[in-house]
Design a protein around this motif. Sequence first.
Motif, PDB file in Angstrom:
ATOM      1  N   ALA A  40       0.850  -1.220  -0.119  1.00  0.00           N
ATOM      2  CA  ALA A  40      -0.062   0.119   0.021  1.00  0.00           C
ATOM      3  C   ALA A  40       0.839   1.348  -0.182  1.00  0.00           C
ATOM      4  O   ALA A  40       2.079   1.338   0.327  1.00  0.00           O
ATOM      5  CB  ALA A  40      -0.869   0.040   1.176  1.00  0.00           C
ATOM      6  N   TYR A  41       0.267   2.508  -0.386  1.00  0.00           N
ATOM      7  CA  TYR A  41       0.963   3.630  -0.225  1.00  0.00           C
ATOM      8  C   TYR A  41       0.411   4.411   0.859  1.00  0.00           C
ATOM      9  O   TYR A  41      -1.104   4.251   1.037  1.00  0.00           O
ATOM     10  CB  TYR A  41       0.606   4.643  -1.638  1.00  0.00           C
ATOM     11  CG  TYR A  41       1.126   4.031  -2.628  1.00  0.00           C
ATOM     12  CD1 TYR A  41       2.570   4.671  -3.256  1.00  0.00           C
ATOM     13  CD2 TYR A  41       0.430   3.366  -3.548  1.00  0.00           C
ATOM     14  CE1 TYR A  41       2.850   3.985  -4.476  1.00  0.00           C
ATOM     15  CE2 TYR A  41       0.841   2.915  -4.943  1.00  0.00           C
ATOM     16  CZ  TYR A  41       2.140   3.188  -5.038  1.00  0.00           C
ATOM     17  OH  TYR A  41       2.807   3.148  -6.404  1.00  0.00           O
ATOM     18  N   ALA A  42       0.999   5.298   1.782  1.00  0.00           N
ATOM     19  CA  ALA A  42       0.909   6.020   2.605  1.00  0.00           C
ATOM     20  C   ALA A  42       1.371   7.565   2.650  1.00  0.00           C
ATOM     21  O   ALA A  42       2.593   7.559   1.887  1.00  0.00           O
ATOM     22  CB  ALA A  42       1.235   5.502   4.133  1.00  0.00           C
ATOM     23  N   ALA A  43       0.384   8.549   2.933  1.00  0.00           N
ATOM     24  CA  ALA A  43       0.993   9.845   2.690  1.00  0.00           C
ATOM     25  C   ALA A  43       0.454  10.797   3.584  1.00  0.00           C
ATOM     26  O   ALA A  43      -0.503  10.357   4.287  1.00  0.00           O
ATOM     27  CB  ALA A  43       0.497  10.099   1.066  1.00  0.00           C
ATOM     28  N   MET A  44       0.765  11.878   3.523  1.00  0.00           N
ATOM     29  CA  MET A  44       0.309  12.948   4.391  1.00  0.00           C
ATOM     30  C   MET A  44      -1.224  13.578   4.170  1.00  0.00           C
ATOM     31  O   MET A  44      -2.011  13.907   4.840  1.00  0.00           O
ATOM     32  CB  MET A  44       0.975  14.211   4.543  1.00  0.00           C
ATOM     33  CG  MET A  44       2.505  13.844   4.982  1.00  0.00           C
ATOM     34  SD  MET A  44       2.635  13.472   6.739  1.00  0.00           S
ATOM     35  CE  MET A  44       2.157  14.746   7.688  1.00  0.00           C
ATOM     36  N   SER A  45      -1.497  13.187   3.026  1.00  0.00           N
ATOM     37  CA  SER A  45      -2.861  13.588   2.354  1.00  0.00           C
ATOM     38  C   SER A  45      -3.337  12.722   1.268  1.00  0.00           C
ATOM     39  O   SER A  45      -2.481  12.075   0.532  1.00  0.00           O
ATOM     40  CB  SER A  45      -2.811  15.018   1.970  1.00  0.00           C
ATOM     41  OG  SER A  45      -2.198  15.059   0.823  1.00  0.00           O
ATOM     42  N   GLU A  46      -4.659  12.494   1.008  1.00  0.00           N
ATOM     43  CA  GLU A  46      -5.275  11.583   0.312  1.00  0.00           C
ATOM     44  C   GLU A  46      -5.137  11.991  -0.895  1.00  0.00           C
ATOM     45  O   GLU A  46      -5.152  11.073  -2.163  1.00  0.00           O
ATOM     46  CB  GLU A  46      -6.775  11.551   0.464  1.00  0.00           C
ATOM     47  CG  GLU A  46      -7.098  10.749   1.889  1.00  0.00           C
ATOM     48  CD  GLU A  46      -8.539  10.673   2.036  1.00  0.00           C
ATOM     49  OE1 GLU A  46      -9.335  11.163   1.060  1.00  0.00           O
ATOM     50  OE2 GLU A  46      -9.095   9.953   3.047  1.00  0.00           O
ATOM     51  N   ASP A  97       6.599  12.221  -1.310  1.00  0.00           N
ATOM     52  CA  ASP A  97       5.150  12.427  -1.468  1.00  0.00           C
ATOM     53  C   ASP A  97       4.269  11.090  -0.946  1.00  0.00           C
ATOM     54  O   ASP A  97       3.197  11.452  -0.108  1.00  0.00           O
ATOM     55  CB  ASP A  97       4.628  12.708  -2.986  1.00  0.00           C
ATOM     56  CG  ASP A  97       5.370  13.642  -3.831  1.00  0.00           C
ATOM     57  OD1 ASP A  97       5.040  14.755  -3.236  1.00  0.00           O
ATOM     58  OD2 ASP A  97       5.955  13.390  -4.678  1.00  0.00           O
ATOM     59  N   ALA A  98       5.122   9.983  -0.777  1.00  0.00           N
ATOM     60  CA  ALA A  98       4.300   8.909  -0.233  1.00  0.00           C
ATOM     61  C   ALA A  98       5.261   7.907   0.072  1.00  0.00           C
ATOM     62  O   ALA A  98       6.435   7.741  -0.606  1.00  0.00           O
ATOM     63  CB  ALA A  98       3.162   8.475  -1.064  1.00  0.00           C
ATOM     64  N   VAL A  99       4.983   6.690   0.792  1.00  0.00           N
ATOM     65  CA  VAL A  99       5.780   5.649   1.011  1.00  0.00           C
ATOM     66  C   VAL A  99       5.136   4.380   0.464  1.00  0.00           C
ATOM     67  O   VAL A  99       3.929   4.443   0.726  1.00  0.00           O
ATOM     68  CB  VAL A  99       6.040   5.435   2.648  1.00  0.00           C
ATOM     69  CG1 VAL A  99       4.941   5.591   3.623  1.00  0.00           C
ATOM     70  CG2 VAL A  99       6.922   4.094   2.748  1.00  0.00           C
ATOM     71  N   VAL A 135      -2.188   8.719   6.051  1.00  0.00           N
ATOM     72  CA  VAL A 135      -3.400   8.044   5.705  1.00  0.00           C
ATOM     73  C   VAL A 135      -2.953   7.206   4.360  1.00  0.00           C
ATOM     74  O   VAL A 135      -1.982   7.475   3.507  1.00  0.00           O
ATOM     75  CB  VAL A 135      -4.481   9.171   5.092  1.00  0.00           C
ATOM     76  CG1 VAL A 135      -5.019   9.936   6.212  1.00  0.00           C
ATOM     77  CG2 VAL A 135      -4.046   9.922   3.909  1.00  0.00           C
ATOM     78  N   PHE A 136      -3.719   6.416   4.042  1.00  0.00           N
ATOM     79  CA  PHE A 136      -3.387   5.361   3.028  1.00  0.00           C
ATOM     80  C   PHE A 136      -4.112   5.933   1.473  1.00  0.00           C
ATOM     81  O   PHE A 136      -5.062   6.660   1.930  1.00  0.00           O
ATOM     82  CB  PHE A 136      -4.338   3.961   3.251  1.00  0.00           C
ATOM     83  CG  PHE A 136      -3.624   3.041   4.014  1.00  0.00           C
ATOM     84  CD1 PHE A 136      -2.162   2.592   3.811  1.00  0.00           C
ATOM     85  CD2 PHE A 136      -4.193   2.628   5.176  1.00  0.00           C
ATOM     86  CE1 PHE A 136      -1.818   1.448   4.582  1.00  0.00           C
ATOM     87  CE2 PHE A 136      -3.914   1.878   6.151  1.00  0.00           C
ATOM     88  CZ  PHE A 136      -2.203   1.122   5.929  1.00  0.00           C
TER      89      PHE A 136
END
Length: 239
Positions: free
Chosen positions: A112-118, A165-167, A184-185
Amino acid sequence: MKKLILGTAALALSAGMGLAQDVVRLGTEGAYPPYNFINDNGEVDGFERELGDELCARAELTCEWVTNDWDSIIPNLVSGNYDAIIAGMSITPERDEVVDFTQNYTPPSPSAYAAMSEDADIEGGVIAAQTGTIQANHVVDTGATLLEFPNPDDTVAAVRNGEADAVMADKDFLAPVVEEGDLVFVGEDIPLGGGIGMAFRESDPELRGKFDAAIQTMKDDGTLNELIVKWLGEDSPRF
């Protein structure tokens, strides 16, 4: 769950079979919770610690734990620094050319990706992933910019400090991070890999077979599913 970029490593002919030793050494990373991590007492802990101890008991083997950095975990198995790898390692054709695997002890789990915003850009942005993993390879395939780090905690930190931007990582690893509330995912779950297995030198088929049989007994009596739920959560795939 992770895919090592394999370097050239000669098989150490002097690396004897684990069964010929008084103690079987289990190699793990110790930095990938909830699969494996170092607890407050300085000991290996997590899903794979409990699983490995139970497998050793069922196989009637005396085992000890050894930690090793992820990027050299296969070469150091081959060279004889320990006798098996139990470290969140996905079974892949590339690895199978160098080591022998047991059957999987977890089914394939989603990444999955997780980031600070959707609204983070996961297709064209900068994506952090651990070096030598199936997630890092996937990011390259998508065309996004890959930012690699040697350990998983640094990938999360890169998102929090604005470097990425994301992990992208195993969802089981990211779930506790997201529960902390600042990430958030993003996007859909992505199935990668063929499940996690233990890896052995190709010269150790008998030792591999003992652990393979022990894994099967845990599947048969339901205790493996119990450990998966305990450590990886109700939503993690099980047998």
